[in-house]
Design a protein around this motif. Structure first.
Motif, short mmCIF file in Angstrom:
data_model
loop_
_atom_site.label_atom_id
_atom_site.label_comp_id
_atom_site.label_asym_id
_atom_site.label_seq_id
_atom_site.Cartn_x
_atom_site.Cartn_y
_atom_site.Cartn_z
N ARG A 1 11.47 112.77 -41.89
CA ARG A 1 12.24 111.22 -42.09
C ARG A 1 11.13 110.04 -42.19
NH1 ARG A 1 16.33 112.94 -38.87
NH2 ARG A 1 15.19 111.77 -37.03
N GLU A 2 10.39 110.16 -41.23
CA GLU A 2 9.51 109.14 -41.04
C GLU A 2 8.51 108.81 -42.28
OE1 GLU A 2 7.15 109.01 -37.74
OE2 GLU A 2 6.55 106.94 -37.88
N ALA A 3 8.05 110.20 -42.81
CA ALA A 3 7.22 109.85 -43.90
C ALA A 3 7.85 109.69 -45.16
CB ALA A 3 6.69 111.50 -44.16
N LEU A 4 9.04 109.87 -45.27
CA LEU A 4 9.69 109.47 -46.72
C LEU A 4 10.23 108.03 -46.28
CD1 LEU A 4 12.17 112.23 -47.29
CD2 LEU A 4 10.55 111.67 -48.80
N HIS A 5 10.51 107.52 -45.15
CA HIS A 5 10.90 106.11 -45.00
C HIS A 5 9.64 105.24 -45.22
CE1 HIS A 5 13.66 103.07 -43.59
NE2 HIS A 5 12.49 102.56 -43.08
N LEU A 6 8.48 105.73 -44.76
CA LEU A 6 7.11 104.85 -44.85
C LEU A 6 6.79 104.80 -46.23
CD1 LEU A 6 5.07 106.15 -41.62
CD2 LEU A 6 6.11 103.93 -42.00
N THR A 7 6.77 106.02 -46.94
CA THR A 7 6.14 106.03 -48.24
C THR A 7 7.22 105.24 -49.47
OG1 THR A 7 7.00 108.28 -48.52
CG2 THR A 7 4.66 107.82 -48.04
N TYR A 8 8.39 105.67 -49.23
CA TYR A 8 9.30 105.19 -50.32
C TYR A 8 9.91 103.78 -49.93
CZ TYR A 8 9.28 109.24 -53.19
OH TYR A 8 9.19 110.31 -53.90
N LEU B 1 9.40 101.47 -47.22
CA LEU B 1 8.24 100.53 -46.80
C LEU B 1 7.16 100.56 -47.74
CD1 LEU B 1 8.47 101.01 -42.91
CD2 LEU B 1 9.61 99.45 -44.30
N GLY B 2 7.00 101.23 -48.63
CA GLY B 2 5.96 101.17 -49.69
C GLY B 2 4.69 101.31 -49.45
N TYR B 3 4.39 102.19 -48.13
CA TYR B 3 3.23 102.64 -47.72
C TYR B 3 2.59 103.77 -48.51
CZ TYR B 3 3.45 99.63 -43.52
OH TYR B 3 3.49 98.61 -42.66
N SER B 4 1.07 103.53 -48.99
CA SER B 4 0.42 104.72 -49.55
C SER B 4 0.55 105.88 -48.54
CB SER B 4 -0.81 104.28 -49.90
OG SER B 4 -1.71 104.37 -48.82
N LEU C 1 -0.83 105.42 -39.72
CA LEU C 1 0.58 105.24 -38.82
C LEU C 1 1.06 106.25 -38.00
CD1 LEU C 1 2.27 102.71 -41.34
CD2 LEU C 1 1.35 102.15 -39.03
N MET C 2 1.08 107.50 -38.88
CA MET C 2 1.84 108.49 -37.97
C MET C 2 0.82 109.37 -37.36
SD MET C 2 4.72 109.66 -40.73
CE MET C 2 5.48 111.00 -39.84
N LYS C 3 -0.57 109.09 -37.35
CA LYS C 3 -1.56 109.73 -36.80
C LYS C 3 -1.65 111.33 -37.17
CE LYS C 3 -1.56 106.38 -33.09
NZ LYS C 3 -0.83 105.88 -31.87
N LEU C 4 -1.50 111.11 -38.61
CA LEU C 4 -1.53 112.92 -38.90
C LEU C 4 -2.43 112.70 -40.11
CD1 LEU C 4 2.33 113.52 -39.06
CD2 LEU C 4 0.95 114.83 -37.38
N PRO C 5 -2.86 114.08 -40.30
CA PRO C 5 -3.82 114.22 -41.67
C PRO C 5 -3.11 114.15 -42.99
CG PRO C 5 -3.74 116.16 -40.21
CD PRO C 5 -2.80 115.49 -39.74
#
Lengths: 106, 184
Positions: free
Chosen positions: B130-137, B139-142, B149-153
């Motif tokens: 959910r967070e990855a989709l929200h951030l990328t779609y 909020l427009g983050y790459s 932001l998520m401290k993940l690879p």
């Protein structure tokens, strides 16, 4: 809706801007929880007052009556030096706390 | 004229200008609350509490803000850390009322999909998806920024996005089928 159409719809809807959430008192609640800034003048006066009180206290406790005799006593001079050093440390601590609070809350 | 974030931040740091900070809160409250609501899976009250705490923490920490990222990115990190700490402290208990409401909503959808269907389907994804989709779609983050932001690879983020979308498609497709079967 076909699989292709669902794909396109999903891509478009995911990328849609979310509706703006009305503030509805949110900002006011945040601002109410922030610390109230203390005026610089008031803080300065508070520091000066505390320093004055401490100085008076030290002056009151200090053995002025014996001071002259003590100064003549070589052994007691060390004690006098120690007392002066302790007073200096306290004064420095008060000034440091005052400066920190001035920077932090003003 | 609307002042830039930089000017408002400068005013808050130099003069402890509360009005300037209230402008920042007003500017970003919606974005932050929306982002947190996605991660709290429908618990709007919790999302708003975390958002409030994040704004207050940010106010205190603003003198140390190095401006290597945008203000919102920094604020989002604070909020995210607060949320993670909250979940570590309190193992989330299922909110039965919320679950019932969500299930009722799931079964009441029509064949024509809209944004609400998508939000309902999002609830069924894992929190990182959910967070990855929200951030990328939304909020427009790459992908790279989302990974930071998520401290993940980076690869994990891409995988969350891909799997999240696949799962959404499956859920939405199944709902359509169910509704068509009921009506047919």
């Amino acid at each position: 809706m076909s699989a292709d159409k669902l794909d396109i719809w999903l891509e478009q809807t995911l990328a849609e801007q979310e509706p703006y959430l009305d503030d509805d008192g949110f900002s006011a609640a945040v601002m109410a929880r922030l610390p109230v800034p203390v005026s610089r003048r008031r803080l300065l006066w508070a520091n000066v007052s505390v320093a004055a009180v401490v100085m008076l206290l030290v002056a009151w406790v200090f053995p002025w009556g014996n001071a002259a005799a003590v100064i003549n006593d070589v052994a007691a001079q060390n004690w006098l030096l120690l007392a002066a050093a302790i007073s200096a440390v306290f004064t420095a601590a008060i000034l440091a706390v005052g400066y920190w609070s001035y920077q932090r809350y003003s | 004229m609307e002042l830039s974030d930089e000017i408002l931040i400068e005013r808050v740091v130099k003069g402890r200008d509360r009005h300037a900070y209230s402008q920042l809160v007003l500017r970003y409250q919606s974005r932050l609350r929306q982002a947190l609501r996605q991660q709290c899976a429908g618990d709007h009250a919790l999302a708003d509490d975390i958002a409030q705490d994040a704004f207050i923490k940010a106010y205190h920490a603003l003198p140390g803000f190095k401006r290597q990222s945008a203000f919102f990115t920094w604020l989002y990190q604070i909020a995210r850390n607060s949320l993670m700490s909250h979940y570590r402290r309190n193992i989330p208990e299922p909110n039965s009322e919320l679950v019932e409401r969500t299930q009722a909503q799931l079964t009441s959808g029509g064949p024509a999909m809209d944004g609400r269907d998508l939000n309902r389907a999002m609830v069924q994804l894992s929190a990182p998806q959910r967070e990855a989709l929200h951030l990328t779609y939304r909020l427009g983050y790459s992908n790279e920024e989302a990974a930071q932001l998520m401290k993940l690879p980076l690869g994990t983020i891409k995988s969350h996005v891909l799997r999240g979308k696949t799962k959404l498609k499956t859920i939405l497709h199944d709902w359509q089928q169910e509704v068509c079967n009921e009506r047919g």
